[in-house]
Design a protein around this motif. Sequence first.
Motif, PDB file in Angstrom:
ATOM      1  N   GLU A   1      -9.334  -0.798 -13.310  1.00 23.46           N
ATOM      2  CA  GLU A   1     -10.618  -0.124 -13.201  1.00 23.46           C
ATOM      3  C   GLU A   1     -10.744   0.853 -14.372  1.00 23.46           C
ATOM      4  O   GLU A   1      -9.735   1.320 -14.896  1.00 23.46           O
ATOM      5  CB  GLU A   1     -10.720   0.649 -11.887  1.00 23.46           C
ATOM      6  CG  GLU A   1     -10.445  -0.167 -10.640  1.00 23.46           C
ATOM      7  CD  GLU A   1     -11.592  -1.100 -10.283  1.00 23.46           C
ATOM      8  OE1 GLU A   1     -12.686  -0.926 -10.866  1.00 23.46           O
ATOM      9  OE2 GLU A   1     -11.389  -1.978  -9.434  1.00 23.46           O
TER      10      GLU A   1
ATOM     11  N   ASP B   1      -7.520  -3.999   3.154  1.00 25.23           N
ATOM     12  CA  ASP B   1      -6.696  -3.113   2.334  1.00 25.23           C
ATOM     13  C   ASP B   1      -6.118  -3.829   1.114  1.00 25.23           C
ATOM     14  O   ASP B   1      -5.245  -3.294   0.445  1.00 25.23           O
ATOM     15  CB  ASP B   1      -5.568  -2.515   3.167  1.00 25.23           C
ATOM     16  CG  ASP B   1      -5.115  -1.153   2.647  1.00 25.23           C
ATOM     17  OD1 ASP B   1      -5.913  -0.495   1.943  1.00 25.23           O
ATOM     18  OD2 ASP B   1      -3.978  -0.747   2.929  1.00 25.23           O
TER      19      ASP B   1
ATOM     20  N   LYS C   1     -13.564  -7.507  -3.303  1.00 23.92           N
ATOM     21  CA  LYS C   1     -12.321  -7.638  -4.054  1.00 23.92           C
ATOM     22  C   LYS C   1     -12.593  -8.154  -5.463  1.00 23.92           C
ATOM     23  O   LYS C   1     -13.495  -8.971  -5.679  1.00 23.92           O
ATOM     24  CB  LYS C   1     -11.372  -8.630  -3.363  1.00 23.92           C
ATOM     25  CG  LYS C   1     -10.769  -8.153  -2.059  1.00 23.92           C
ATOM     26  CD  LYS C   1      -9.856  -9.219  -1.495  1.00 23.92           C
ATOM     27  CE  LYS C   1      -9.191  -8.768  -0.209  1.00 23.92           C
ATOM     28  NZ  LYS C   1     -10.154  -8.547   0.878  1.00 23.92           N
TER      29      LYS C   1
ATOM     30  N   ASN D   1      -7.132  -5.103  -2.553  1.00 21.90           N
ATOM     31  CA  ASN D   1      -8.190  -4.759  -3.501  1.00 21.90           C
ATOM     32  C   ASN D   1      -8.559  -5.874  -4.460  1.00 21.90           C
ATOM     33  O   ASN D   1      -9.638  -5.839  -5.073  1.00 21.90           O
ATOM     34  CB  ASN D   1      -7.777  -3.532  -4.320  1.00 21.90           C
ATOM     35  CG  ASN D   1      -7.440  -2.346  -3.445  1.00 21.90           C
ATOM     36  OD1 ASN D   1      -6.273  -2.022  -3.272  1.00 21.90           O
ATOM     37  ND2 ASN D   1      -8.442  -1.705  -2.861  1.00 21.90           N
TER      38      ASN D   1
ATOM     39  N   THR E   1      -6.091  -1.179 -10.017  1.00 26.05           N
ATOM     40  CA  THR E   1      -7.035  -1.474  -8.945  1.00 26.05           C
ATOM     41  C   THR E   1      -6.447  -1.160  -7.569  1.00 26.05           C
ATOM     42  O   THR E   1      -7.137  -0.658  -6.692  1.00 26.05           O
ATOM     43  CB  THR E   1      -7.443  -2.958  -8.999  1.00 26.05           C
ATOM     44  OG1 THR E   1      -8.149  -3.186 -10.223  1.00 26.05           O
ATOM     45  CG2 THR E   1      -8.338  -3.340  -7.834  1.00 26.05           C
ATOM     46  N   GLY E   2      -5.167  -1.497  -7.357  1.00 26.16           N
ATOM     47  CA  GLY E   2      -4.551  -1.233  -6.050  1.00 26.16           C
ATOM     48  C   GLY E   2      -3.601  -2.338  -5.652  1.00 26.16           C
ATOM     49  O   GLY E   2      -2.729  -2.740  -6.416  1.00 26.16           O
TER      50      GLY E   2
ATOM     51  N   ASN F   1      -0.364  -1.721 -10.534  1.00 26.02           N
ATOM     52  CA  ASN F   1      -0.729  -2.277  -9.235  1.00 26.02           C
ATOM     53  C   ASN F   1       0.528  -2.650  -8.458  1.00 26.02           C
ATOM     54  O   ASN F   1       1.621  -2.744  -9.018  1.00 26.02           O
ATOM     55  CB  ASN F   1      -1.588  -3.537  -9.419  1.00 26.02           C
ATOM     56  CG  ASN F   1      -2.891  -3.259 -10.119  1.00 26.02           C
ATOM     57  OD1 ASN F   1      -3.779  -2.624  -9.567  1.00 26.02           O
ATOM     58  ND2 ASN F   1      -3.023  -3.735 -11.356  1.00 26.02           N
TER      59      ASN F   1
ATOM     60  N   ARG G   1       0.834  -1.204   0.000  1.00 25.22           N
ATOM     61  CA  ARG G   1       0.000   0.000   0.000  1.00 25.22           C
ATOM     62  C   ARG G   1       0.871   1.258   0.000  1.00 25.22           C
ATOM     63  O   ARG G   1       0.567   2.241  -0.693  1.00 25.22           O
ATOM     64  CB  ARG G   1      -0.915  -0.009   1.225  1.00 25.22           C
ATOM     65  CG  ARG G   1      -1.788   1.233   1.370  1.00 25.22           C
ATOM     66  CD  ARG G   1      -2.663   1.452   0.147  1.00 25.22           C
ATOM     67  NE  ARG G   1      -3.596   0.346  -0.035  1.00 25.22           N
ATOM     68  CZ  ARG G   1      -4.334   0.171  -1.120  1.00 25.22           C
ATOM     69  NH1 ARG G   1      -4.238   1.020  -2.139  1.00 25.22           N
ATOM     70  NH2 ARG G   1      -5.150  -0.865  -1.224  1.00 25.22           N
TER      71      ARG G   1
ATOM     72  N   ASN H   1     -15.086  -7.219   1.133  1.00 22.77           N
ATOM     73  CA  ASN H   1     -14.858  -5.837   0.682  1.00 22.77           C
ATOM     74  C   ASN H   1     -14.854  -5.752  -0.847  1.00 22.77           C
ATOM     75  O   ASN H   1     -14.238  -4.870  -1.434  1.00 22.77           O
ATOM     76  CB  ASN H   1     -13.564  -5.265   1.264  1.00 22.77           C
ATOM     77  CG  ASN H   1     -12.320  -5.864   0.640  1.00 22.77           C
ATOM     78  OD1 ASN H   1     -12.328  -6.996   0.177  1.00 22.77           O
ATOM     79  ND2 ASN H   1     -11.234  -5.100   0.643  1.00 22.77           N
TER      80      ASN H   1
END
Length: 305
Positions: free
Chosen positions: A287, A228, A254, A230, A150-151, A178, A59, A252
């Motif tokens: 995304e 956290d 994902k 994704n 996306t992360g 990512n 992150r 969440n």
Amino acid sequence: MSDHNRLGVFKTYKLYVGGKFPRSESGRVYEVTDSKGQWLANAPKSSRKDARDAVVAARKAFGGWSGATAYNRGQVLYRVAEMLEGRKEQFVREVAASEGLSKSKAAAAVDAAIDRWVWYAGWTDKIGQIAGGANPVAGPFFNLSTPEPTGVVAVLAPQKSSFLGLVSVIAPVIATGNTAVVIASADAPLPALSLGEVLATSDVPGGVVNILSGVTAEIAAPLAAHQDVNAIDLTGADAALAKELEIAAADNLKRVLRPQPVDADSASDSEDWLASPGTHRLTAFLETKTVWHPTGALGAAGSSY
């Protein structure tokens, strides 16, 4: 001193987290053996704490990596391929021992992995051309769609293909901006841990790729439930584990990539890693951002742009 009087120096394999090489916080290791059951090395056995630390590192690195230009990311990935080329003999030995391959077949697999890395490096500044574009709309507007990363992506590496499969699942994740937390093959983690050494000596920022080894299910469970993370790639999970992780990942929302296995007992054997990879892994963790902008009038004639 003659060679027969000296002691050999055994390599100590470590995790790769945040650009550093920690041992597992639990202090645990497990024996890695070759296809004949002969001891190769002790690999660190990652814990849930190690998985959480890897997510924190991923992150932290995401902002800088996703914010870099696509062209720059391509240069960085190509540098990794250069470093792999220079250490090819080491990877051939590790792949041959890990997968029980002859030297010639292991060399072919390593060559294919390096070529695969170069292939994805070339896509970094081109994926936007096929995953985005201008959209026709009824009204005086520009309507543009662009792909964005996306992360943090958790990646379960293939269990059987310790290097070519590994590269095939890591490279597309980071090529698109990512960051990744990778769980190496449980039985053949050594090429993955050595890849961490290559990443550390290339231009990849610390935390962009984090590599863990150990029991896949034990490490994957906290990653699938982590708020956290994704997205998750379940390539290295069998059918039963994949189902459990999908349920945890839904908490969440994902993104989940779960290839359909040919063999119900092992999802990791479902893909031909030597085949052309296509672009589906590049787009799996992107995304789409769509922007509307009003057009304006130019001059007295009222022409617009």
